[in-house]
Design an enzyme around this catalytic site. Structure first.
Site, mmCIF file in Angstrom:
data_model
loop_
_atom_site.group_PDB
_atom_site.id
_atom_site.type_symbol
_atom_site.label_atom_id
_atom_site.label_comp_id
_atom_site.label_asym_id
_atom_site.label_seq_id
_atom_site.Cartn_x
_atom_site.Cartn_y
_atom_site.Cartn_z
ATOM 1 N N GLY A 240 32.288 -0.103 -22.110
ATOM 2 C CA GLY A 240 32.539 1.318 -22.315
ATOM 3 C C GLY A 240 31.254 2.043 -22.693
ATOM 4 N N GLY A 241 31.357 2.972 -23.638
ATOM 5 C CA GLY A 241 30.189 3.748 -24.049
ATOM 6 C C GLY A 241 29.085 2.877 -24.620
ATOM 7 N N TRP B 8 2.048 0.047 -6.567
ATOM 8 C CA TRP B 8 3.170 -0.687 -7.139
ATOM 9 C C TRP B 8 2.774 -2.096 -7.532
ATOM 10 N N THR C 92 12.813 -5.993 0.298
ATOM 11 C CA THR C 92 14.029 -5.271 -0.103
ATOM 12 C C THR C 92 15.274 -6.044 0.344
ATOM 13 N N GLU D 129 9.343 -7.775 -3.663
ATOM 14 C CA GLU D 129 9.379 -9.101 -3.006
ATOM 15 C C GLU D 129 10.252 -9.078 -1.768
ATOM 16 N N PHE E 59 13.446 -5.817 13.077
ATOM 17 C CA PHE E 59 12.616 -5.005 12.171
ATOM 18 C C PHE E 59 12.051 -3.786 12.890
ATOM 19 N N GLU F 269 0.855 -1.200 0.000
ATOM 20 C CA GLU F 269 0.000 0.000 0.000
ATOM 21 C C GLU F 269 0.884 1.241 0.000
HETATM 22 P P1 TGC Z 1 5.420 -12.350 11.348
HETATM 23 O O1 TGC Z 1 4.690 -11.689 12.488
HETATM 24 O O2 TGC Z 1 6.825 -12.794 11.535
HETATM 25 O O3 TGC Z 1 4.547 -13.568 10.837
HETATM 26 C C1 TGC Z 1 3.152 -13.444 10.580
HETATM 27 C C2 TGC Z 1 2.631 -14.804 10.141
HETATM 28 O O4 TGC Z 1 3.218 -15.143 8.871
HETATM 29 C C3 TGC Z 1 4.051 -16.327 9.017
HETATM 30 N N1 TGC Z 1 5.221 -16.076 8.173
HETATM 31 C C4 TGC Z 1 5.401 -16.720 7.020
HETATM 32 N N2 TGC Z 1 4.691 -17.694 6.427
HETATM 33 C C5 TGC Z 1 5.136 -18.137 5.251
HETATM 34 N N3 TGC Z 1 6.239 -17.642 4.662
HETATM 35 C C6 TGC Z 1 6.974 -16.662 5.209
HETATM 36 N N4 TGC Z 1 8.039 -16.175 4.569
HETATM 37 C C7 TGC Z 1 6.560 -16.158 6.458
HETATM 38 N N5 TGC Z 1 7.027 -15.185 7.302
HETATM 39 C C8 TGC Z 1 6.190 -15.159 8.344
HETATM 40 C C9 TGC Z 1 4.328 -16.443 10.486
HETATM 41 O O5 TGC Z 1 4.600 -17.770 10.838
HETATM 42 C C10 TGC Z 1 3.018 -15.940 11.061
HETATM 43 O O6 TGC Z 1 2.052 -16.969 10.874
HETATM 44 P P2 TGC Z 1 0.804 -17.163 11.885
HETATM 45 O O7 TGC Z 1 0.096 -18.364 11.341
HETATM 46 O O8 TGC Z 1 1.419 -17.366 13.251
HETATM 47 O O9 TGC Z 1 -0.035 -15.933 11.813
HETATM 48 O O10 TGC Z 1 5.365 -11.415 10.093
HETATM 49 P P3 TGC Z 1 5.461 -9.866 9.963
HETATM 50 O O11 TGC Z 1 4.142 -9.335 9.582
HETATM 51 O O12 TGC Z 1 6.144 -9.275 11.157
HETATM 52 O O13 TGC Z 1 6.405 -9.758 8.668
HETATM 53 C C11 TGC Z 1 7.745 -9.903 8.710
HETATM 54 C C12 TGC Z 1 8.414 -9.395 7.394
HETATM 55 C C13 TGC Z 1 8.942 -7.987 7.569
HETATM 56 C C14 TGC Z 1 9.566 -10.356 7.148
HETATM 57 C C15 TGC Z 1 7.414 -9.424 6.201
HETATM 58 O O14 TGC Z 1 6.403 -8.488 6.394
HETATM 59 C C16 TGC Z 1 8.078 -9.170 4.892
HETATM 60 O O15 TGC Z 1 8.582 -10.085 4.254
HETATM 61 N N6 TGC Z 1 8.065 -7.881 4.400
HETATM 62 C C17 TGC Z 1 8.490 -7.555 3.060
HETATM 63 C C18 TGC Z 1 7.269 -7.180 2.237
HETATM 64 C C19 TGC Z 1 7.314 -7.790 0.862
HETATM 65 O O16 TGC Z 1 8.114 -8.646 0.544
HETATM 66 N N7 TGC Z 1 6.394 -7.343 0.030
HETATM 67 C C20 TGC Z 1 6.305 -7.890 -1.279
HETATM 68 C C21 TGC Z 1 5.056 -7.375 -1.968
HETATM 69 S S1 TGC Z 1 4.637 -8.324 -3.392
HETATM 70 C C22 TGC Z 1 5.769 -7.895 -4.520
HETATM 71 O O17 TGC Z 1 6.701 -7.183 -4.315
HETATM 72 C C23 TGC Z 1 5.544 -8.490 -5.832
HETATM 73 S S2 TGC Z 1 6.679 -8.030 -7.009
HETATM 74 C C24 TGC Z 1 6.103 -9.002 -8.204
HETATM 75 C C25 TGC Z 1 6.935 -9.058 -9.419
HETATM 76 O O18 TGC Z 1 6.726 -8.190 -10.318
HETATM 77 O O19 TGC Z 1 7.708 -10.062 -9.590
HETATM 78 P P1 FAD Z 2 9.748 1.016 2.222
HETATM 79 O O1 FAD Z 2 9.171 -0.121 2.975
HETATM 80 O O2 FAD Z 2 9.235 2.376 2.509
HETATM 81 O O3 FAD Z 2 11.328 0.993 2.434
HETATM 82 C C1 FAD Z 2 12.153 2.107 2.113
HETATM 83 C C2 FAD Z 2 13.580 1.772 2.597
HETATM 84 O O4 FAD Z 2 13.565 1.563 4.019
HETATM 85 C C3 FAD Z 2 14.116 0.483 1.968
HETATM 86 O O5 FAD Z 2 15.484 0.635 1.700
HETATM 87 C C4 FAD Z 2 13.916 -0.544 3.083
HETATM 88 O O6 FAD Z 2 14.873 -1.611 3.003
HETATM 89 C C5 FAD Z 2 14.144 0.294 4.315
HETATM 90 N N1 FAD Z 2 13.479 -0.263 5.498
HETATM 91 C C6 FAD Z 2 12.170 -0.482 5.703
HETATM 92 N N2 FAD Z 2 11.957 -1.056 6.883
HETATM 93 C C7 FAD Z 2 13.173 -1.212 7.453
HETATM 94 C C8 FAD Z 2 13.621 -1.767 8.697
HETATM 95 N N3 FAD Z 2 12.780 -2.312 9.583
HETATM 96 N N4 FAD Z 2 14.943 -1.766 8.947
HETATM 97 C C9 FAD Z 2 15.823 -1.237 8.047
HETATM 98 N N5 FAD Z 2 15.465 -0.703 6.866
HETATM 99 C C10 FAD Z 2 14.150 -0.703 6.570
HETATM 100 N N6 FAD Z 2 3.913 -5.032 -4.361
HETATM 101 C C11 FAD Z 2 2.813 -5.833 -4.473
HETATM 102 O O7 FAD Z 2 2.086 -6.032 -3.507
HETATM 103 N N7 FAD Z 2 2.502 -6.419 -5.656
HETATM 104 C C12 FAD Z 2 3.242 -6.244 -6.775
HETATM 105 O O8 FAD Z 2 2.946 -6.815 -7.825
HETATM 106 C C13 FAD Z 2 4.382 -5.385 -6.705
HETATM 107 N N8 FAD Z 2 5.114 -5.119 -7.826
HETATM 108 C C14 FAD Z 2 6.102 -4.165 -7.775
HETATM 109 C C15 FAD Z 2 6.709 -3.741 -8.956
HETATM 110 C C16 FAD Z 2 7.677 -2.755 -8.920
HETATM 111 C C17 FAD Z 2 8.283 -2.261 -10.195
HETATM 112 C C18 FAD Z 2 8.077 -2.197 -7.676
HETATM 113 C C19 FAD Z 2 9.146 -1.141 -7.606
HETATM 114 C C20 FAD Z 2 7.476 -2.619 -6.509
HETATM 115 C C21 FAD Z 2 6.463 -3.580 -6.544
HETATM 116 N N9 FAD Z 2 5.779 -3.953 -5.380
HETATM 117 C C22 FAD Z 2 4.696 -4.788 -5.451
HETATM 118 C C23 FAD Z 2 6.055 -3.283 -4.121
HETATM 119 C C24 FAD Z 2 7.317 -3.774 -3.415
HETATM 120 O O9 FAD Z 2 7.121 -5.029 -2.845
HETATM 121 C C25 FAD Z 2 7.684 -2.707 -2.376
HETATM 122 O O10 FAD Z 2 8.187 -1.599 -3.111
HETATM 123 C C26 FAD Z 2 8.708 -3.218 -1.385
HETATM 124 O O11 FAD Z 2 8.168 -4.232 -0.569
HETATM 125 C C27 FAD Z 2 9.269 -2.086 -0.512
HETATM 126 O O12 FAD Z 2 8.266 -1.265 -0.012
HETATM 127 P P2 FAD Z 2 8.378 0.338 -0.170
HETATM 128 O O13 FAD Z 2 8.661 0.643 -1.596
HETATM 129 O O14 FAD Z 2 7.163 0.924 0.438
HETATM 130 O O15 FAD Z 2 9.660 0.731 0.641
#
Ligand code: TGC
Ligand code: FAD
Length: 390
Positions: free
Chosen positions: A345-346, A167, A371, A369, A389, A138
């Protein structure tokens, strides 16, 4: 004819079956014929080559691990990894399309949906008739999606959905969206939102310098009435979306190395052909250092993802192991792309070669997915048991 000659310095192909090598061959041929000749033009124009979707479906790129009875290819995780590597050698944006469709849309319907939902959506997604997207991030909640504010309330046999996602890959072209939102009890649930539902819009995100051939957009929900039968019944927790991310991050771990291999291969060929000071630049120690270090890092990454595939096939790969591989592969690919660009290079900044496009794409891959920092913190937490975190 493609000159692509990817490195296999530790003979990892010997660890891969004939069947998997055939799968790789078929994706490589498709990329050579359909994707590589057009991708530079589409990226320059910031246009998604939507016409490639049926071809991608035909070669099994949508839901490779989903069982055949639901239209998937029923393959194992080694095959899935290899496919993503070949596709991302072509372009990270098209690999994104496949990752989202297979790992972030088909997977949750398969893993958390009921049989009616599986039968309604999966075959159409596998065939490319429908394109999907995944809404977790969001505007104010990226790395910490658990704090999301998108939510729904009861409305008879429907729910009313409000909020916004940002995004979102594929959003502007998507027929269906898997949307993660809080239910009236504050638990995170997945909803299947279909294009055409009143109050649902998908504005395009413009002016990206990265993933230019992949369409990105927002998902806006203004009192969208979603039938209750569209709620995924199998999970009500952040475990839902995070499980999908495990699948997609695994694909990226393989895929980003494909981009790295393409940059390395391009740089080797250029270094042998380009002459300065009367001899090929590949004969200078400084350029050899770059190539040697690139090959070393790629080889380490290849071994790591091969082992991860074996663990994934045995259902023993942990989320933290997947995080380590995603982070390592993308970092490797970015470093290789930057060094390769210098060797050219260029010429390295032009669209005559794929390097600058890969490098710009990888700036998204290192952020989405999870950072680079977030994956490091996941590893840190796994080592120490302590959460850094918050
Ligand atoms: P936490 O409190 O630790 O856990 C909550 C619940 O989730 C479970 N869990 C997992 N389950 C499966 N796989 C994992 N990797 C899991 N990590 C945690 C956990 O066991 C618990 O389960 P339950 O049953 O007890 O409720 O989780 P949290 O909310 O504190 O999150 C931790 C953190 C920071 C690692 C997580 O929020 C995270 O990975 N943040 C990064 C956000 C992210 O990756 N966003 C991606 C958006 S999608 C995207 O970017 C698509 S790009 C697509 C493309 O174009 O290819
Ligand atoms: P922020 O969370 O605001 O982070 C900004 C900076 O702060 C980063 O460097 C981060 O590492 C750092 N930071 C944050 N928290 C901490 C911490 N606890 N400690 C230290 N450093 C921290 N999302 C979807 O749901 N679906 C999609 O299909 C999807 N596709 C995408 C496609 C593109 C091209 C892009 C750019 C993004 C996409 N995303 C999607 C979103 C993507 O998953 C987020 O951009 C990503 O998870 C990071 O969130 P943010 O951009 O809000 O950065």
């Amino acid at each position: 004819m493609s000159q692509y000659n990817p490195p296999d310095y530790y003979l990892i192909d010997e660890l891969i079956s004939e069947e998997h090598l055939l799968i790789r061959y078929s994706i490589r041929q498709w990329v050579n014929k359909e994707l590589s000749p057009i991708i530079e033009d589409y990226a320059q124009r910031a246009e998604f080559p939507k016409h490639l979707i049926p071809g991608m479906a035909d070669i099994g790129l949508f839901g490779p691990t989903i069982p055949q009875e639901y239209g998937g290819a029923g393959l194992d995780y080694l095959a899935y990894g290899i496919m993503m590597q070949e596709l991302e050698r072509g372009d990270s944006g098209l690999r994104s399309t496949a990752s989202v469709q297979g790992s972030l849309v088909m997977y949750p319907i398969y893993a958390f949906g009921n049989d009616d939902q599986r039968r309604k959506y999966l075959p159409k997604l596998a065939s490319g008739e429908w394109l999907g997207c995944f809404g977790l991030t969001e505007p104010d909640h990226g790395s910490n999606p658990a704090e999301m504010t998108t939510r729904f309330v009861e409305d008879g046999d429907h729910v009313l959905l409000n909020g916004a996602k940002m995004w979102i890959s594929n959003a502007p072209d998507a027929d269906v969206a898997i949307v993660w939102a809080k239910n009236p009890q504050g638990k995170v649930q997945g909803l299947i939102v279909e294009r055409g539902m009143e109050g649902f819009s998908t504005p395009t995100t413009h002016n990206k310098w990265s993933l230019r051939a992949s369409a990105t957009g927002e998902l806006v929900f203004d009192n969208v009435r979603v039938p209750k039968v569209n709620i995924l019944p199998g999970v009500a927790s952040m475990r839902g979306p995070l499980s999908c991310l495990n699948q997609a991050r695994y694909g990226i771990a393989w895929g980003a190395l494909g981009a790295a291999m393409d940059c390395y291969d391009t740089a080797v060929r250029y270094a042998k052909e380009r002459e300065q000071f009367g001899r090929p630049i590949g004969g200078f120690q400084l350029q050899q250092k770059k190539l040697a270090e690139m090959l070393t890092e790629i080889t380490k990454g290849q071994l790591l993802v091969w082992r991860l595939a074996m663990l994934k096939n045995e259902d023993r790969a942990t989320p933290a192991q997947i995080s380590m591989a995603k982070r390592n592969s993308v970092e490797t690919a970015l470093k290789v792309a930057r060094e390769a660009r210098q060797i050219l290079g260029g010429m390295g900044i032009t669209g005559e070669y794929p390097i600058m496009r890969h490098m710009m794409n990888l700036e998204s891959v290192v952020t989405y997915e999870g950072t680079h920092d977030i994956h490091l913190l996941i590893t840190g937490q796994d080592i120490t048991g302590l959460n850094a975190f918050v």
